[in-house]
Scaffold this active site. Sequence first.
Site, short mmCIF file in Angstrom:
data_model
loop_
_atom_site.label_atom_id
_atom_site.label_comp_id
_atom_site.label_asym_id
_atom_site.label_seq_id
_atom_site.Cartn_x
_atom_site.Cartn_y
_atom_site.Cartn_z
N ARG A 167 0.86 -1.20 0.00
CA ARG A 167 0.00 0.00 0.00
C ARG A 167 0.89 1.24 0.00
NH1 ARG A 167 -4.91 1.71 4.14
NH2 ARG A 167 -3.38 1.33 5.77
N ASP A 447 -3.94 3.37 14.41
CA ASP A 447 -3.06 3.86 13.37
C ASP A 447 -3.50 5.27 13.01
OD1 ASP A 447 -5.32 3.63 11.78
OD2 ASP A 447 -4.52 2.02 10.52
#
Length: 540
Positions: A167, A447
């Site tokens: 990603r 996160d």
Amino acid sequence: MALDRPPPALPPIVLRAVPGADHVLTPEALAFIADLQGRFGLRLHALMVARGRRQERIDRGELPDYLPQTKEIRQGIWRAADIPDALEDRRVEITGPVDRKMMINALNSGAKVFMADFEDATAPSFANLIAGQKNLIDYRDGTLDYDDPNSGKSYRVGANPALLIVRPRGLHMQESNVLIGAQPVSAALFDFGLSLFHNGRALAATGRGPFYYLPKIEAHGEARFWNEVFVYAQERMGLAQGTIKATVLIETLPAAFEMDEIVWELRDHIAGLNCGRWDYIFSYIKTLRNHDAYVLPDRSQVVMEDAFLATYAARVVKVCHRRGIHAMGGMSAAIPVKDDPAANEEAFAKVRADKKREVGMGFDGCWVAHPDLVPVAQEVFDAEMPGPNQIRKPRQEWRIVPAMLLKPHQGSVTEAGLRTNVEVAIEYLANWLQGRGAVPIHNMMEDAATAEISRAQLWQWLRHGATVTMDDGSERLFTAEWLGELIQNEIVAILTRLGPNGFHRGHYASAARIVQEAVTAPTLPDFITTPAQDVLNALD
């Protein structure tokens, strides 16, 4: 697409020397990055301008809706290109940062797929980014190993590792440590370009890539951009068209109204859509920031079984299965709890319930954040999904109208929720400034997305004058002065826990300042990591 090129780009200037750069930032690799930036940089800038203009219209009162000009795509009978064999079974995917030891553990976790995350789970210091790219090269060469100097343990990639998907960072981000013509290069093109240049041919030769997750897409024009990048990059690298396969994270509210169109634009390169639930909640708040009818309650009350989240998940499955691609479920943030069997079982029970809901809806796979949760999720999907996926299970009976995708969750804003948001935002950002992008806080893996929810909720509650239910049952108006008190109290608590030296080494003062400025800003900042990036570079 023909290989006609714009005038030769100026050579990139790398502003930092970090370990591994000699292997990663070779002249040939940098030339490839310069080529991508020269060809696509202006287009990318125009797309970001279009994002801003769309948000301005929504701020003035327009609400997201299906696009009338793309009705034929939504209603048309068509399917995306076939999914390669390596991606047929994705029932459990593990995600995590590109730290060397964590990558090895994730690859060995027993999951079908490991998503190496240069975005939300990685603090983007230049040292972290280059180390991550070096780790991908070592994985390519079979030399990804690690000897822990503290524990003495050795880590090696096993014989049957998870499939690797990368990603890159989002289209809105810049890599300020690499300049072309005195301007930063696109972080998305930098991450994608380096990984493809170094590893694309080797992965293609084994049929195990190159595969990508695409984050933060907001419109089908951005999907068209990525498709054109893929086409051009494949020609430059000598790869057959369609070799690159991408899974798009539907993690912004505008993208939820353009799922069919996004799949259409990437139809030769797409493998699935993913429910990026935490970023999606953040985007819901950010997109509807000026509309007081869409103020959300505590984060703990914004659950997948209800309101806009339930509708969004249903639409992902419906669109994906109609177009012949995977519908991937979201992340369970609960993580194992050491030395507390009761808390550990509670975390496992939450994950089981979440995955049972997803497989029951028709999702073809799911995400977990910790290796110990792989067998938990695997057991659920194995019991409910005997085949490699559920793409043949249609969901066309679900009729989804725009109002359903906007319906807010009902609930309350509580004193506990308020304090938790302040704590999570400051604690996460302080860790981010120390170079850690995935941070366990109160038995949850936080996160960048969950930190964004915390500070965005604080802004929304302040902007719209939320009434907070106190622990004693009374009510109190949330104000900027109270926010200051809460942040001050959090700083005192951190000082008490860590002492002055630990407080300053942890960059908590910088984190608290960035959070307070973001929450009290007249307009909700798009991303808290943008101003924090300057601080991170100064500390790196």
